[in-house]
Every structure is written in C-alpha cells, then in structure tokens.
Design a protein around this motif. Sequence first.
Motif, mmCIF file in Angstrom:
data_model
loop_
_atom_site.group_PDB
_atom_site.id
_atom_site.type_symbol
_atom_site.label_atom_id
_atom_site.label_comp_id
_atom_site.label_asym_id
_atom_site.label_seq_id
_atom_site.Cartn_x
_atom_site.Cartn_y
_atom_site.Cartn_z
ATOM 1 N N ASP A 59 0.836 -1.198 0.000
ATOM 2 C CA ASP A 59 0.000 0.000 0.000
ATOM 3 C C ASP A 59 0.876 1.255 0.000
ATOM 4 O O ASP A 59 2.112 1.159 -0.025
ATOM 5 N N LEU A 60 0.242 2.412 0.037
ATOM 6 C CA LEU A 60 1.004 3.657 -0.092
ATOM 7 C C LEU A 60 1.971 3.855 1.071
ATOM 8 O O LEU A 60 3.096 4.349 0.889
ATOM 9 N N SER A 61 1.562 3.483 2.269
ATOM 10 C CA SER A 61 2.482 3.663 3.404
ATOM 11 C C SER A 61 3.671 2.709 3.297
ATOM 12 O O SER A 61 4.770 3.026 3.743
ATOM 13 N N ASP A 62 3.460 1.540 2.677
ATOM 14 C CA ASP A 62 4.590 0.624 2.424
ATOM 15 C C ASP A 62 5.594 1.280 1.485
ATOM 16 O O ASP A 62 6.809 1.180 1.684
ATOM 17 N N LEU A 63 5.099 1.919 0.432
ATOM 18 C CA LEU A 63 6.001 2.555 -0.548
ATOM 19 C C LEU A 63 6.808 3.671 0.120
ATOM 20 O O LEU A 63 8.010 3.800 -0.099
ATOM 21 N N VAL A 64 6.128 4.472 0.931
ATOM 22 C CA VAL A 64 6.854 5.562 1.603
ATOM 23 C C VAL A 64 7.856 4.984 2.595
ATOM 24 O O VAL A 64 8.976 5.468 2.709
ATOM 25 N N TYR A 65 7.464 3.921 3.300
ATOM 26 C CA TYR A 65 8.394 3.296 4.245
ATOM 27 C C TYR A 65 9.623 2.760 3.507
ATOM 28 O O TYR A 65 10.749 2.894 3.977
ATOM 29 N N GLU A 66 9.417 2.136 2.347
ATOM 30 C CA GLU A 66 10.542 1.645 1.544
ATOM 31 C C GLU A 66 11.488 2.786 1.194
ATOM 32 O O GLU A 66 12.709 2.646 1.273
ATOM 33 N N GLU A 103 6.850 14.805 1.898
ATOM 34 C CA GLU A 103 5.735 15.690 1.581
ATOM 35 C C GLU A 103 4.738 14.908 0.738
ATOM 36 O O GLU A 103 5.117 14.240 -0.227
ATOM 37 N N VAL A 104 3.473 14.965 1.124
ATOM 38 C CA VAL A 104 2.426 14.240 0.414
ATOM 39 C C VAL A 104 1.360 15.255 0.005
ATOM 40 O O VAL A 104 0.817 15.959 0.860
ATOM 41 N N ASP A 105 1.093 15.317 -1.297
ATOM 42 C CA ASP A 105 0.126 16.301 -1.799
ATOM 43 C C ASP A 105 -0.981 15.581 -2.558
ATOM 44 O O ASP A 105 -0.714 14.888 -3.549
ATOM 45 N N SER A 106 -2.187 15.744 -2.073
ATOM 46 C CA SER A 106 -3.338 15.125 -2.718
ATOM 47 C C SER A 106 -4.056 16.192 -3.553
ATOM 48 O O SER A 106 -4.494 17.216 -3.007
ATOM 49 N N GLY A 144 -4.848 8.426 -6.704
ATOM 50 C CA GLY A 144 -5.254 8.193 -5.334
ATOM 51 C C GLY A 144 -5.666 9.487 -4.673
ATOM 52 O O GLY A 144 -5.655 10.556 -5.292
ATOM 53 N N SER A 145 -6.011 9.361 -3.389
ATOM 54 C CA SER A 145 -6.442 10.547 -2.644
ATOM 55 C C SER A 145 -5.919 10.433 -1.219
ATOM 56 O O SER A 145 -5.346 9.419 -0.831
ATOM 57 N N ALA A 146 -6.150 11.474 -0.459
ATOM 58 C CA ALA A 146 -5.663 11.514 0.922
ATOM 59 C C ALA A 146 -6.175 10.312 1.733
ATOM 60 O O ALA A 146 -5.474 9.771 2.576
ATOM 61 N N GLU A 147 -7.404 9.885 1.414
ATOM 62 C CA GLU A 147 -7.989 8.763 2.170
ATOM 63 C C GLU A 147 -7.229 7.456 1.948
ATOM 64 O O GLU A 147 -7.336 6.534 2.742
ATOM 65 N N ASP A 148 -6.472 7.386 0.873
ATOM 66 C CA ASP A 148 -5.747 6.146 0.555
ATOM 67 C C ASP A 148 -4.433 6.018 1.308
ATOM 68 O O ASP A 148 -3.782 4.979 1.270
ATOM 69 N N PHE A 149 -3.998 7.075 1.954
ATOM 70 C CA PHE A 149 -2.686 7.070 2.594
ATOM 71 C C PHE A 149 -2.822 7.166 4.113
ATOM 72 O O PHE A 149 -3.492 8.053 4.621
ATOM 73 N N LYS A 150 -2.178 6.231 4.805
ATOM 74 C CA LYS A 150 -2.218 6.214 6.275
ATOM 75 C C LYS A 150 -0.827 6.581 6.810
ATOM 76 O O LYS A 150 0.027 5.704 6.963
ATOM 77 N N PRO A 151 -0.583 7.847 7.070
ATOM 78 C CA PRO A 151 0.756 8.261 7.480
ATOM 79 C C PRO A 151 1.231 7.581 8.762
ATOM 80 O O PRO A 151 2.422 7.318 8.924
ATOM 81 N N GLU A 152 0.297 7.255 9.658
ATOM 82 C CA GLU A 152 0.707 6.642 10.923
ATOM 83 C C GLU A 152 1.364 5.278 10.691
ATOM 84 O O GLU A 152 2.177 4.823 11.488
ATOM 85 N N LYS A 157 -4.981 11.353 14.627
ATOM 86 C CA LYS A 157 -5.785 12.508 15.039
ATOM 87 C C LYS A 157 -5.416 13.740 14.199
ATOM 88 O O LYS A 157 -6.294 14.442 13.686
ATOM 89 N N ARG A 158 -4.127 13.970 14.023
ATOM 90 C CA ARG A 158 -3.695 15.153 13.270
ATOM 91 C C ARG A 158 -4.011 15.020 11.788
ATOM 92 O O ARG A 158 -4.318 16.013 11.121
ATOM 93 N N SER A 159 -3.943 13.780 11.278
ATOM 94 C CA SER A 159 -4.190 13.550 9.846
ATOM 95 C C SER A 159 -5.621 13.887 9.453
ATOM 96 O O SER A 159 -5.905 14.148 8.284
ATOM 97 N N LYS A 160 -6.511 13.870 10.401
ATOM 98 C CA LYS A 160 -7.919 14.194 10.098
ATOM 99 C C LYS A 160 -8.045 15.622 9.583
ATOM 100 O O LYS A 160 -8.937 15.928 8.803
ATOM 101 N N GLU A 161 -7.114 16.472 9.988
ATOM 102 C CA GLU A 161 -7.131 17.864 9.499
ATOM 103 C C GLU A 161 -6.839 17.891 7.998
ATOM 104 O O GLU A 161 -7.254 18.797 7.280
ATOM 105 N N TRP A 162 -6.120 16.881 7.522
ATOM 106 C CA TRP A 162 -5.763 16.788 6.107
ATOM 107 C C TRP A 162 -6.962 16.274 5.308
ATOM 108 O O TRP A 162 -7.188 16.689 4.179
ATOM 109 N N LEU A 163 -7.707 15.386 5.943
ATOM 110 C CA LEU A 163 -8.822 14.767 5.236
ATOM 111 C C LEU A 163 -10.035 15.701 5.154
ATOM 112 O O LEU A 163 -10.875 15.549 4.276
ATOM 113 N N ASN A 164 -10.120 16.646 6.079
ATOM 114 C CA ASN A 164 -11.307 17.515 6.098
ATOM 115 C C ASN A 164 -11.219 18.691 5.140
ATOM 116 O O ASN A 164 -10.160 19.175 4.848
#
Lengths: 159, 125
Positions: free
Chosen positions: A2-9, A25-28, A92-100, A152-159
């Motif tokens: 998934d997207l977080s796997d790619l960023v972790y790699e 930096e992630v821009d949706s 993709g969109s912001a909802e597809d990425f789980k930064p945590e 919790k902080r990522s919700k500010e990105w999704l809204n």
Amino acid sequence: MDLSDLVYEAVKNSFEAGASKVEVEVDSSDGLIHFSIDDDGDGKFPDDPFSLDVSTKGENRGKGLFFIRESSIDASISRSGGKTHLRFFLKGSAEDFKPEDFLAPALNMGLDVVLVLKKNGKEAVRLDEGTWKGLDFSKGSDLSLLRRLVIKRSKEWLN
Amino acid sequence: MAKLTLAGLREIREREAKKIGKREIHGRDVHVIVAMGTSGIQSGAKVILNYIADIVEEKGLDNVIITQTGAFDGVVEPVVQVYSKALGLVSYQGVDKDTAKKIVEETIIGGKILEDKKIEIKDGE
C-alpha cells in the motif's frame, strides 16, 4: 504494497544511505497523490536505480525503488544541494494514505522525520519533532501513542 | 595471592561493566525485533510491527522495546524475534495478526514459546 509501504521503503532507503533527516511531503490533488521524499544521505545510486535487483547494498537487494516505480504513474530520483530527492505520484487521494503506518516504523529506526500533508499544493498539516516530543520510539507503548497522535492530526488533512 | 595492578583492576572493571550492561538490557526489558526487509514489508511486517505496538500499549506493557532488522533468508516472513531473560532469544516465522497477539499474550506475558511458529535463526543469519 500500500502507499504507506512505498513511503516506508523510500525512507528505509534513506536510512540505509546514512541519512539522519528525511522530509516527506504528500500532496493530494485532482485524483492524484504526489510524494516527495528528501534526505541528507550519501546519495549513491546506480545508473538505473528503479530496476529490479539493482542495488548498491549487495546481492538480493534492490526491490524497494522497483516497487515504487511499478506502483506509480511516474517516479524519479535526483541529487542536489547535498540531498537526495525521490519523487513519485499515482492515482489516489488523501484517504488512501495512512501516514501513521509508515511513521511509527520510520521513527523507530532513529530517523528525524518531517511529514507535510498538503491538499492541492497547500500545506494542511505539518508533523515533526515538536509533534511527538517526549516519546521514546523504542518503546512499543510509545509507538502506539504516536500512531494515535498522527491519526488525530491527519484528520485535518482529510477535512 | 599476587597484588592486582591498576591495569588488572581496569580490565576487571571493564569486563564486569559489559556483563552488567547486558543484564540491564536483557534483564529489565523484553526486546521484540521485527524483520523489516522489503520481502517482509511485502508479507505484512509493517502491519505486524504496528499491531504489536498497539497490543503492547493496550496491555500497559511499558517494558517492551521494539526494534527492526533486515530480512532473513530461508524463512516465511513476517519474522518476529523476542528476547527475554526467561526464554532467551525466540524466533517466530509466518507471523500474522493472530500469532502476533499470541506472542504478546503467551510469550511476552506468559513466558511460553509458541512451538508451531518457532524457528531457529543462527546468529549472523
């Protein structure tokens, strides 16, 4: 992956290149999600670093960048100003990425990570050392606390 | 009995400090190591690391240290290792979420080895 796997790699590559600091930096925007990863590692990469099994790290290595490129519409890597710059984007969109999901293991490696979440080019959330001050990333309990904080902080990105 | 020289005393002190250091790390804390090579990530190792952290927090286990290592050859990933004073180093392969939960509850808390998931990984492998 998934997207977080790619960023972790990507971040793992930075760590293995000797980086102490990574800026992600992630821009949706408009149905696409753009990733920019800059690090202060030694930046040694072979001629075609995105090819399978091509690596400066030894045999049976060299899959991370390959998977990043295979998953992306486009990917590039370059070096300037003493930093390595990895760029890739895909549908993709912001909802597809789980930064945590990538951040906890990344900080567990001992990297200084700055994460900026943007929407349509505009910064929505910035997460850095000030965000997780006082947490010990070797402790399992603190890794979990970090994840909840980032969710919790990522919700500010999704809204 | 011959008198100890300063050099001899220093040597003893350094040797004992190393032993004490080892006891402090391995005696006080449980050390969980998750193999996080690319093959491990493909198999879900990142999910397992995060899941173990969540269960550890949920159960209030403040003495569990989690670190990461690269891939191991010839194993079914994800691989999770647990070091505790009671059991020494125990390695598990093919760790899914159910197994990860059992590792925390039965190995870390209960001090038991999950024999069906256990593998031997030699130092340096």
